[in-house]
Design an enzyme around this catalytic site. Structure first.
Site, PDB file in Angstrom:
ATOM      1  N   ASN A   1       0.797  -1.326  -0.072  1.00 42.76           N
ATOM      2  CA  ASN A   1      -0.020   0.077  -0.121  1.00 42.76           C
ATOM      3  C   ASN A   1       0.846   1.321  -0.065  1.00 42.76           C
ATOM      4  O   ASN A   1       1.855   1.201   0.606  1.00 42.76           O
ATOM      5  CB  ASN A   1      -0.782  -0.008   1.351  1.00 42.76           C
ATOM      6  CG  ASN A   1      -1.740   1.151   1.294  1.00 42.76           C
ATOM      7  OD1 ASN A   1      -2.458   1.416   0.211  1.00 42.76           O
ATOM      8  ND2 ASN A   1      -1.835   1.916   2.666  1.00 42.76           N
TER       9      ASN A   1
ATOM     10  N   SER B   1       4.925   6.738   2.277  1.00 41.84           N
ATOM     11  CA  SER B   1       5.464   5.326   2.867  1.00 41.84           C
ATOM     12  C   SER B   1       5.193   4.329   1.879  1.00 41.84           C
ATOM     13  O   SER B   1       3.602   4.616   1.534  1.00 41.84           O
ATOM     14  CB  SER B   1       5.152   5.126   4.229  1.00 41.84           C
ATOM     15  OG  SER B   1       5.677   5.971   5.097  1.00 41.84           O
TER      16      SER B   1
ATOM     17  N   HIS C   1       1.007   5.304   1.309  1.00 40.45           N
ATOM     18  CA  HIS C   1       0.392   6.049   2.284  1.00 40.45           C
ATOM     19  C   HIS C   1       0.967   7.368   2.125  1.00 40.45           C
ATOM     20  O   HIS C   1       2.323   7.377   2.048  1.00 40.45           O
ATOM     21  CB  HIS C   1       0.565   5.488   3.620  1.00 40.45           C
ATOM     22  CG  HIS C   1      -0.325   6.370   4.541  1.00 40.45           C
ATOM     23  ND1 HIS C   1      -1.551   6.336   4.882  1.00 40.45           N
ATOM     24  CD2 HIS C   1       0.469   7.116   5.540  1.00 40.45           C
ATOM     25  CE1 HIS C   1      -1.804   7.199   5.999  1.00 40.45           C
ATOM     26  NE2 HIS C   1      -0.633   7.654   6.419  1.00 40.45           N
TER      27      HIS C   1
ATOM     28  N   ASP D   1      -2.568   0.653   7.589  1.00 35.40           N
ATOM     29  CA  ASP D   1      -1.445   1.328   7.763  1.00 35.40           C
ATOM     30  C   ASP D   1      -0.415   0.499   8.949  1.00 35.40           C
ATOM     31  O   ASP D   1       0.368   1.536   9.229  1.00 35.40           O
ATOM     32  CB  ASP D   1      -1.571   2.825   8.042  1.00 35.40           C
ATOM     33  CG  ASP D   1      -2.449   3.322   6.967  1.00 35.40           C
ATOM     34  OD1 ASP D   1      -2.296   3.142   6.077  1.00 35.40           O
ATOM     35  OD2 ASP D   1      -3.192   4.514   7.351  1.00 35.40           O
TER      36      ASP D   1
END
Ligand code: GRF
Length: 205
Positions: free
Chosen positions: A109, A143, A111, A152
């Site tokens: 992911n 990130s 972020h 997260d």
């Protein structure tokens, strides 16, 4: 030449998808965008993917009201397109257990802040950059982290720092961080794709 096959999940604009796809179109690119999934049929990411001829599906609570069926449809689409790594790029939903079981830890992911700060529930979009400004941070940046069942919390594997300037607004900071995302995400997939194709023949010592 073997390329890392990346499945990208999007919800809205899809600028990270576009950055990944542009990088994958460079000669000798180490990865390719093999499939795109969106929970939002009207998203910019879906239009772009269709225009580019990338296999694309709208899979959501509308197409699959039962979350178990939706999870299975997402897993099946990614498997059908022989995806090696999954990237959630602005995807506003959690992945289900079947998709996690099939692909984790090969799920990333992106972020828009330097985790572990400014992550977790409610930390998306303008909220993230507002919190960074209110905390008086002098550095921010995206990130890339591994995805687990929560928001997260998976291991951070890459970050790219950008300055926070005294005159920054939420919008100016968001723009600078997003531009850094468009650099960072293709860099990470290039690294992963290079490892994927690396053949080492080391004689025994
Ligand atoms: C990015 O800021 C990303 O970090 C966050 O959602 C945004 C998605 O932007 N998770 P886009 O859809 O790729 O333009």
């Amino acid at each position: 030449m073997s390329q890392l096959r990346v499945g990208v999940l999007v919800s809205h604009n899809g600028s990270n998808l576009r950055a990944l796809h542009r990088a994958s179109a460079q000669p000798g690119a180490a990865f390719t965008v093999a499939a795109v999934i969106s929970n939002n049929s009207g998203s910019g990411g879906v239009s772009y993917a269709r225009e580019q001829g990338i296999p694309t599906a709208h899979l959501s609570g509308k197409t699959h009201p039962d979350p178990i069926d939706l999870d299975e449809a997402i897993r099946a689409m990614l498997v059908e397109h022989t995806v090696d790594w999954v990237v959630t790029a602005g995807y506003m939903k959690k992945l289900g257990p079947a998709t996690l079981k099939e692909f984790a830890p090969r799920i990333l992911n992106i972020h828009p802040a330097l985790l572990p700060k400014f992550g977790g529930h409610g930390m998306w979009g303008a909220n993230v950059h507002r919190a960074v400004l209110e905390a008086g941070e002098t550095v921010s940046g995206p990130s890339v982290h591994l995805v687990d069942e929560d928001y997260d919390t998976g291991e951070v594997i890459a970050q790219l720092e950008v300055p926070v300037l005294p005159e920054d607004t939420i919008d100016s900071l968001a723009g600078r961080v997003l531009a850094a995302e468009h650099t960072l995400l293709p860099m990470v997939l290039t690294q992963l794709g290079t490892r994927h194709r690396l053949f080492l023949n080391i004689p025994p010592a």
